[in-house]
Motif scaffolding. Structure first.
Motif, short mmCIF file in Angstrom:
data_model
loop_
_atom_site.label_atom_id
_atom_site.label_comp_id
_atom_site.label_asym_id
_atom_site.label_seq_id
_atom_site.Cartn_x
_atom_site.Cartn_y
_atom_site.Cartn_z
N SER A 83 0.83 -1.20 0.00
CA SER A 83 0.00 0.00 0.00
C SER A 83 0.87 1.25 0.00
N LYS A 84 0.31 2.33 -0.50
CA LYS A 84 1.00 3.61 -0.49
C LYS A 84 1.23 4.06 0.95
N VAL A 85 2.36 4.74 1.19
CA VAL A 85 2.67 5.25 2.53
C VAL A 85 1.67 6.34 2.89
N VAL A 86 1.01 6.17 4.03
CA VAL A 86 0.01 7.15 4.46
C VAL A 86 0.67 8.27 5.24
N ASN A 87 1.52 7.92 6.22
CA ASN A 87 2.19 8.91 7.05
C ASN A 87 3.65 9.01 6.62
N VAL A 88 3.95 10.04 5.84
CA VAL A 88 5.30 10.20 5.30
C VAL A 88 6.30 10.47 6.41
N THR A 89 5.91 11.24 7.41
CA THR A 89 6.81 11.56 8.52
C THR A 89 7.23 10.31 9.27
N LYS A 90 6.26 9.45 9.56
CA LYS A 90 6.56 8.21 10.27
C LYS A 90 7.52 7.34 9.46
N GLU A 91 7.29 7.27 8.15
CA GLU A 91 8.13 6.45 7.28
C GLU A 91 9.56 6.99 7.24
N LYS A 92 9.71 8.31 7.17
CA LYS A 92 11.04 8.91 7.16
C LYS A 92 11.79 8.64 8.45
N ILE A 93 11.08 8.76 9.58
CA ILE A 93 11.71 8.51 10.88
C ILE A 93 12.15 7.05 10.98
N LYS A 94 11.30 6.15 10.50
CA LYS A 94 11.67 4.72 10.53
C LYS A 94 12.88 4.44 9.66
N LEU A 149 13.51 9.63 18.68
CA LEU A 149 12.73 9.31 17.48
C LEU A 149 11.67 8.26 17.77
N ARG A 150 12.02 7.24 18.56
CA ARG A 150 11.05 6.19 18.88
C ARG A 150 9.91 6.73 19.75
N PHE A 151 10.23 7.61 20.70
CA PHE A 151 9.17 8.19 21.53
C PHE A 151 8.26 9.09 20.68
N TYR A 152 8.85 9.80 19.73
CA TYR A 152 8.03 10.66 18.86
C TYR A 152 7.06 9.82 18.04
N VAL A 153 7.55 8.71 17.50
CA VAL A 153 6.67 7.82 16.72
C VAL A 153 5.58 7.24 17.61
N LEU A 154 5.94 6.84 18.82
CA LEU A 154 4.96 6.23 19.73
C LEU A 154 3.91 7.22 20.20
N VAL A 155 4.34 8.40 20.65
CA VAL A 155 3.43 9.35 21.30
C VAL A 155 2.70 10.23 20.29
N LYS A 156 3.44 10.79 19.35
CA LYS A 156 2.85 11.77 18.42
C LYS A 156 2.21 11.12 17.20
N LEU A 157 2.76 10.01 16.75
CA LEU A 157 2.30 9.41 15.50
C LEU A 157 1.55 8.10 15.71
N ASP A 158 1.31 7.72 16.97
CA ASP A 158 0.62 6.45 17.27
C ASP A 158 1.24 5.29 16.52
N GLY A 159 2.55 5.18 16.64
CA GLY A 159 3.29 4.17 15.88
C GLY A 159 3.13 2.76 16.36
N GLY A 160 2.53 2.58 17.54
CA GLY A 160 2.33 1.23 18.06
C GLY A 160 3.64 0.60 18.50
#
Length: 362
Positions: free
Chosen positions: A83-94, A134-145
């Motif tokens: 699937s197309k990347v929905v959250n570009v910011t999350k993908e860049k951080i990963k 970066l991991r806390f940002y993904v978890l808290v701000k981006l609901d990265g799971g």
């Protein structure tokens, strides 16, 4: 105007090179896999054979991981199953996290060579601060799971087939098989006249005797489709308790580093603190039935990683070291051909154990 034209030409040249590389990778998947394997094998052959061979070996190994990561990105971008990347910011951080995780050991070794032990610890601390933030940002701000290590996992390229003729051949082959009459896959009992599936027509692991249905999906396609669905599974929504659990897991490396700075490298306090945080995190995660397959696999990996505490100082120095060495030497002495693997492993073990990111990786 001339500067703008030059900049445009440079951008176009870079884009052309990217497109050509992507096309070459997509059209030659087997060759690409062989090159990746060759680079990885080279990293093991270089170790210990030259001056600074350990650093060179780690550089080549990091490069092999980055090469796989780059080629995976090419295959995923071309695959219709991703699937197309929905959250570009999350993908860049990963992506940044993945690059850090693939290069952290080399950066540690290079820093130690260049600036000594103190410089190595400074680099280690900087990398851990970046990863934690970066991991806390993904978890808290981006609901990265629930995050994984590395942040973007290598993929099974079998499920990313992009060549239309490969896909069409699979479909055509099964359509032809499905077109066979049920009578060719069954036999009729003489006494009752009942039709029963033949052994040859039964799917592997599913020895049912019912009459095969036309149009049923092939076992190979069924497995591939399940794997393809896993590619696009969104992160599970974490409860407050699970967010605390994931937060503990993310914070553990920094807590361990701070504790080592306060208590010293030989103290048991950092070891016990890190172990306690890992165990508490796993406990707070609770039952994993409602998580998706990738998240279950990550939690299973974390459970297995608890065994790493056997290799972590001071437990390793006090209890594990001599026992491991004795076992390996016994195997090398009495098991034929095992010495070719175990003796180099024993020689490299002290170097491996001294590297922070080898032993205390997230």
């Amino acid at each position: 105007m001339a500067a703008d034209t030059t900049e445009w030409k440079i951008k176009k040249l870079i884009q052309d090179l990217k497109d050509q590389y992507s096309k070459t990778v997509r059209n030659n998947p087997d060759t690409v896999a062989q090159i990746e394997s060759a680079v990885r094998i080279l990293s093991f052959l270089v170790a210990g054979r030259f001056e600074n061979g350990e650093i060179l070996s780690e550089l080549i190994y990091s490069a092999s991981n980055l090469l796989v990561f780059l080629n995976d990105s090419v295959f995923k971008a071309a695959s219709k199953y991703v699937s197309k990347v929905v959250n570009v910011t999350k993908e860049k951080i990963k992506r940044w996290l993945t690059v850090l995780e693939y290069t952290e050991v080399f950066l540690e070794m290079a820093a130690k060579k260049k600036w000594g032990t103190k410089g190595a610890w400074i680099v280690i601390t900087i990398i851990q601060i970046m990863k934690t933030a970066l991991r806390f940002y993904v978890l808290v701000k981006l609901d990265g799971g629930i995050g994984s290590t590395p942040a973007i996992q290598p993929v099974d390229r079998e499920i990313l087939k992009t060549a239309e003729d490969e896909h069409d051949n699979l479909e055509d082959a099964w359509d032809e098989e499905a077109a066979y009459s049920a009578q060719e896959k069954t036999f009729t009992l003489q006494s009752s006249g009942r039709q029963i599936r033949t052994l040859q027509a039964a799917e592997p692991g599913m020895r049912t005797w019912g009459v095969p249905e036309s149009g049923t999906q092939s076992p190979q396609n069924s497995v591939l489709n399940r794997k393809r669905k896993m590619l696009n599974q969104p992160a599970s929504k974490l409860t407050k308790q699970r967010k605390w659990a994931e937060g503990l897991h993310i914070a553990r490396p920094m807590a361990h580093l701070i504790s080592m700075y306060i208590s010293g490298l030989d103290s048991w306090k950092p070891f016990l603190l890190a172990c306690g945080m890992d165990v508490t995190s796993m406990y707070l995660m609770g039952d994993t039935k409602d998580l998706n397959a990738k998240e279950k696999a990550e939690l299973k990996r974390r459970n297995m990683m608890l065994l790493y505490y056997l290799m972590r100082s001071p437990f390793y120095d006090k209890y594990t070291k001599m026992r491991f060495i004795a076992i390996f030497r016994f195997i090398a002495q009495y098991v034929p051909l095992s010495g070719f693997i175990i003796r180099p492993l024993l020689e490299y073990l002290p170097t491996w154990q001294r590297m922070y990111f080898y032993v205390w990786t997230l």
